[in-house]
Write a protein that holds these residues in place. Structure first.
Motif, PDB file in Angstrom:
ATOM      1  N   ASP A  82      -9.255  -6.636 -10.284  1.00  0.00           N
ATOM      2  CA  ASP A  82      -8.948  -7.850 -11.045  1.00  0.00           C
ATOM      3  C   ASP A  82      -9.972  -8.966 -10.839  1.00  0.00           C
ATOM      4  O   ASP A  82     -10.292  -9.699 -11.769  1.00  0.00           O
ATOM      5  N   GLY A  83     -10.460  -9.115  -9.602  1.00  0.00           N
ATOM      6  CA  GLY A  83     -11.345 -10.236  -9.303  1.00  0.00           C
ATOM      7  C   GLY A  83     -12.821  -9.919  -9.314  1.00  0.00           C
ATOM      8  O   GLY A  83     -13.655 -10.818  -9.298  1.00  0.00           O
ATOM      9  N   GLN A  84     -13.150  -8.614  -9.301  1.00  0.00           N
ATOM     10  CA  GLN A  84     -14.546  -8.189  -9.176  1.00  0.00           C
ATOM     11  C   GLN A  84     -15.140  -8.724  -7.861  1.00  0.00           C
ATOM     12  O   GLN A  84     -14.472  -8.682  -6.848  1.00  0.00           O
ATOM     13  N   PHE A  85     -16.380  -9.242  -7.838  1.00  0.00           N
ATOM     14  CA  PHE A  85     -17.005  -9.605  -6.563  1.00  0.00           C
ATOM     15  C   PHE A  85     -16.140 -10.612  -5.799  1.00  0.00           C
ATOM     16  O   PHE A  85     -15.641 -11.584  -6.351  1.00  0.00           O
ATOM     17  N   ALA A  86     -15.958 -10.323  -4.522  1.00  0.00           N
ATOM     18  CA  ALA A  86     -15.187 -11.158  -3.599  1.00  0.00           C
ATOM     19  C   ALA A  86     -13.710 -11.248  -3.979  1.00  0.00           C
ATOM     20  O   ALA A  86     -12.974 -12.082  -3.443  1.00  0.00           O
ATOM     21  N   GLY A  87     -13.287 -10.405  -4.911  1.00  0.00           N
ATOM     22  CA  GLY A  87     -11.914 -10.479  -5.365  1.00  0.00           C
ATOM     23  C   GLY A  87     -11.595 -11.772  -6.071  1.00  0.00           C
ATOM     24  O   GLY A  87     -10.423 -12.148  -6.212  1.00  0.00           O
ATOM     25  N   PHE A  88     -12.647 -12.455  -6.581  1.00  0.00           N
ATOM     26  CA  PHE A  88     -12.435 -13.828  -7.057  1.00  0.00           C
ATOM     27  C   PHE A  88     -13.140 -14.187  -8.357  1.00  0.00           C
ATOM     28  O   PHE A  88     -12.556 -14.840  -9.220  1.00  0.00           O
ATOM     29  N   VAL A  89     -14.404 -13.792  -8.530  1.00  0.00           N
ATOM     30  CA  VAL A  89     -15.238 -14.423  -9.563  1.00  0.00           C
ATOM     31  C   VAL A  89     -14.828 -14.092 -10.995  1.00  0.00           C
ATOM     32  O   VAL A  89     -15.242 -14.795 -11.933  1.00  0.00           O
ATOM     33  N   LYS A  90     -14.015 -13.049 -11.195  1.00  0.00           N
ATOM     34  CA  LYS A  90     -13.553 -12.720 -12.548  1.00  0.00           C
ATOM     35  C   LYS A  90     -12.043 -12.799 -12.691  1.00  0.00           C
ATOM     36  O   LYS A  90     -11.484 -12.426 -13.718  1.00  0.00           O
ATOM     37  N   HIS A  91     -11.376 -13.307 -11.671  1.00  0.00           N
ATOM     38  CA  HIS A  91      -9.913 -13.364 -11.711  1.00  0.00           C
ATOM     39  C   HIS A  91      -9.444 -14.345 -12.780  1.00  0.00           C
ATOM     40  O   HIS A  91      -9.998 -15.439 -12.927  1.00  0.00           O
ATOM     41  N   HIS A  92      -8.411 -13.954 -13.501  1.00  0.00           N
ATOM     42  CA  HIS A  92      -7.766 -14.887 -14.429  1.00  0.00           C
ATOM     43  C   HIS A  92      -6.955 -15.891 -13.610  1.00  0.00           C
ATOM     44  O   HIS A  92      -6.099 -15.513 -12.813  1.00  0.00           O
ATOM     45  N   ARG A  93      -7.260 -17.167 -13.792  1.00  0.00           N
ATOM     46  CA  ARG A  93      -6.566 -18.213 -13.045  1.00  0.00           C
ATOM     47  C   ARG A  93      -6.096 -19.301 -14.008  1.00  0.00           C
ATOM     48  O   ARG A  93      -6.851 -19.723 -14.887  1.00  0.00           O
ATOM     49  N   THR A  94      -4.867 -19.757 -13.820  1.00  0.00           N
ATOM     50  CA  THR A  94      -4.385 -20.896 -14.583  1.00  0.00           C
ATOM     51  C   THR A  94      -4.271 -22.145 -13.708  1.00  0.00           C
ATOM     52  O   THR A  94      -4.296 -23.259 -14.212  1.00  0.00           O
ATOM     53  N   LYS A  95      -4.150 -21.950 -12.396  1.00  0.00           N
ATOM     54  CA  LYS A  95      -4.063 -23.092 -11.485  1.00  0.00           C
ATOM     55  C   LYS A  95      -5.458 -23.677 -11.251  1.00  0.00           C
ATOM     56  O   LYS A  95      -6.478 -23.047 -11.544  1.00  0.00           O
ATOM     57  N   ILE A  96      -5.499 -24.874 -10.694  1.00  0.00           N
ATOM     58  CA  ILE A  96      -6.760 -25.580 -10.459  1.00  0.00           C
ATOM     59  C   ILE A  96      -7.281 -25.229  -9.070  1.00  0.00           C
ATOM     60  O   ILE A  96      -6.560 -25.355  -8.075  1.00  0.00           O
ATOM     61  N   TRP A  97      -8.558 -24.821  -8.986  1.00  0.00           N
ATOM     62  CA  TRP A  97      -9.180 -24.477  -7.709  1.00  0.00           C
ATOM     63  C   TRP A  97     -10.336 -25.429  -7.428  1.00  0.00           C
ATOM     64  O   TRP A  97     -11.175 -25.674  -8.295  1.00  0.00           O
ATOM     65  N   ILE A  98     -10.371 -25.931  -6.194  1.00  0.00           N
ATOM     66  CA  ILE A  98     -11.425 -26.842  -5.740  1.00  0.00           C
ATOM     67  C   ILE A  98     -12.125 -26.206  -4.547  1.00  0.00           C
ATOM     68  O   ILE A  98     -11.476 -25.849  -3.557  1.00  0.00           O
ATOM     69  N   ALA A  99     -13.435 -26.038  -4.626  1.00  0.00           N
ATOM     70  CA  ALA A  99     -14.198 -25.531  -3.485  1.00  0.00           C
ATOM     71  C   ALA A  99     -14.502 -26.688  -2.544  1.00  0.00           C
ATOM     72  O   ALA A  99     -14.976 -27.740  -2.978  1.00  0.00           O
ATOM     73  N   THR A 115     -17.399 -20.636  -9.473  1.00  0.00           N
ATOM     74  CA  THR A 115     -16.230 -20.106 -10.161  1.00  0.00           C
ATOM     75  C   THR A 115     -15.062 -21.083 -10.093  1.00  0.00           C
ATOM     76  O   THR A 115     -14.212 -21.094 -10.989  1.00  0.00           O
ATOM     77  N   CYS A 116     -15.011 -21.887  -9.037  1.00  0.00           N
ATOM     78  CA  CYS A 116     -13.952 -22.887  -8.911  1.00  0.00           C
ATOM     79  C   CYS A 116     -14.119 -23.953  -9.997  1.00  0.00           C
ATOM     80  O   CYS A 116     -15.177 -24.104 -10.595  1.00  0.00           O
ATOM     81  N   ASP A 117     -13.060 -24.708 -10.226  1.00  0.00           N
ATOM     82  CA  ASP A 117     -13.090 -25.725 -11.271  1.00  0.00           C
ATOM     83  C   ASP A 117     -13.852 -26.968 -10.850  1.00  0.00           C
ATOM     84  O   ASP A 117     -14.436 -27.664 -11.693  1.00  0.00           O
ATOM     85  N   MET A 118     -13.855 -27.267  -9.555  1.00  0.00           N
ATOM     86  CA  MET A 118     -14.527 -28.454  -9.033  1.00  0.00           C
ATOM     87  C   MET A 118     -15.055 -28.146  -7.642  1.00  0.00           C
ATOM     88  O   MET A 118     -14.585 -27.212  -6.983  1.00  0.00           O
ATOM     89  N   ILE A 119     -16.023 -28.950  -7.195  1.00  0.00           N
ATOM     90  CA  ILE A 119     -16.622 -28.747  -5.875  1.00  0.00           C
ATOM     91  C   ILE A 119     -16.692 -30.076  -5.143  1.00  0.00           C
ATOM     92  O   ILE A 119     -17.213 -31.064  -5.673  1.00  0.00           O
ATOM     93  N   VAL A 120     -16.177 -30.094  -3.910  1.00  0.00           N
ATOM     94  CA  VAL A 120     -16.388 -31.191  -2.972  1.00  0.00           C
ATOM     95  C   VAL A 120     -17.268 -30.631  -1.864  1.00  0.00           C
ATOM     96  O   VAL A 120     -16.989 -29.555  -1.333  1.00  0.00           O
ATOM     97  N   ALA A 121     -18.346 -31.333  -1.513  1.00  0.00           N
ATOM     98  CA  ALA A 121     -19.290 -30.805  -0.534  1.00  0.00           C
ATOM     99  C   ALA A 121     -19.661 -31.875   0.484  1.00  0.00           C
ATOM    100  O   ALA A 121     -19.806 -33.046   0.140  1.00  0.00           O
ATOM    101  N   SER A 122     -19.816 -31.462   1.723  1.00  0.00           N
ATOM    102  CA  SER A 122     -20.275 -32.394   2.748  1.00  0.00           C
ATOM    103  C   SER A 122     -21.773 -32.624   2.589  1.00  0.00           C
ATOM    104  O   SER A 122     -22.486 -31.810   1.980  1.00  0.00           O
ATOM    105  N   GLU A 123     -22.257 -33.711   3.149  1.00  0.00           N
ATOM    106  CA  GLU A 123     -23.663 -34.070   3.015  1.00  0.00           C
ATOM    107  C   GLU A 123     -24.601 -33.049   3.649  1.00  0.00           C
ATOM    108  O   GLU A 123     -25.799 -33.013   3.342  1.00  0.00           O
ATOM    109  N   SER A 124     -24.067 -32.187   4.523  1.00  0.00           N
ATOM    110  CA  SER A 124     -24.891 -31.155   5.156  1.00  0.00           C
ATOM    111  C   SER A 124     -24.955 -29.869   4.346  1.00  0.00           C
ATOM    112  O   SER A 124     -25.624 -28.913   4.738  1.00  0.00           O
ATOM    113  N   SER A 125     -24.278 -29.832   3.217  1.00  0.00           N
ATOM    114  CA  SER A 125     -24.202 -28.598   2.434  1.00  0.00           C
ATOM    115  C   SER A 125     -25.500 -28.299   1.696  1.00  0.00           C
ATOM    116  O   SER A 125     -26.234 -29.215   1.307  1.00  0.00           O
TER     117      SER A 125
END
Length: 257
Positions: A82-99, A115-125
């Motif tokens: 269902d998700g293909q690589f990492a079990g995630f990148v092709k998964h059908h999702r209706t909920k909101i995901w934030i990395a 693949t996530c809908d939004m990304i929050v990242a630390s300054e060291s990322s």
């Protein structure tokens, strides 16, 4: 400990953590299976409206595919039906995901974040698609999701060179929503999720269902898709609650139904 854990960290918010700190949270079979289960668990739980995805340890969000697994001939274990690589990148999702990214988001790890809908990242990322430097291709979504997220020429540059990009530059380009101090990405992503959850969850879900298709469909088809979503929203209890709360001068009490 499980390679992927799911915790309820705030009302209607799940925290999904990749727990392979010693391997920079690289994807092996256990991670792929764990993320696949996590997506399904979030999807079927009506009390979960948003999910935050992170990697433990603060050094790496995810370093991509575990090359030890690949070299051992276990490449297929990194994929699920269902998700293909990492079990995630092709998964059908209706909920909101934030990395919530701390440290490296490299190769497949960057693709998971995209693949996530939004990304929050630390300054060291740091973000990178280095596949071409190893004779590979970012085939888990990187080669098409990055050009959708940032200007075409810059996306082509990052894909063709494999160069790294800082969180600050990523925010300037628009594929990172917010940059935090080191160590604060998860807390900020949870706060972000709680802010989203102040809104009617089904309305948010239906809105993003159309927004996710913005690059895939013609305007007329997208317009029709939006009307279909509106029709579904209008049948919910929350549709009546929003105007009622406004008239009564109080905060709405959403039920996600």
């Amino acid at each position: 400990m499980d390679a992927v854990t799911v915790e309820i960290v705030a009302p209607h918010v799940a925290l999904i953590t990749i727990r392979r700190r010693d391997a920079r949270n690289a994807v092996n079979g256990a991670v792929a299976a764990g993320l696949d289960r996590a997506v399904k668990a979030v999807e079927v739980d009506p009390d979960l409206w948003t999910a935050v995805l992170t990697g433990e340890g603060g050094v790496a969000f995810c370093a991509g595919a575990d090359l030890k697994e690949v070299s051992a001939g276990r490449m297929q274990d990194l994929y699920t039906t269902d998700g293909q690589f990492a079990g995630f990148v092709k998964h059908h999702r209706t909920k909101i995901w934030i990395a919530a990214v701390e440290g490296f988001a490299m190769a497949g790890g960057f693709e998971i974040a995209l693949t996530c809908d939004m990304i929050v990242a630390s300054e060291s990322s740091v973000f990178s698609l280095p596949e071409v430097t190893r004779g590979l291709i970012a085939a888990a979504g990187g080669v098409y999701r990055l050009p959708r997220a940032i200007p075409r020429a810059l996306a082509f540059e990052l894909i063709a060179t494999g160069d790294r990009i800082s969180a600050a530059r990523a925010a300037e380009l628009g594929f990172v929503n917010k940059v935090t101090a080191a160590g604060d990405a998860v807390a900020e992503a949870i706060a972000f999720a709680e802010r989203i959850n102040q809104n009617a969850p089904i309305a948010v879900r239906e809105s993003l269902a159309v927004a996710r298709r913005a690059y895939d469909m013609a305007d007329d088809d997208l317009f029709a898709l939006g009307l279909q979503g509106q029709d579904r929203v209008m049948t919910t209890e929350d549709f009546a609650e929003g105007p009622r709360a406004f008239v009564e001068k109080r905060a709405p009490q959403w039920k996600a139904r």
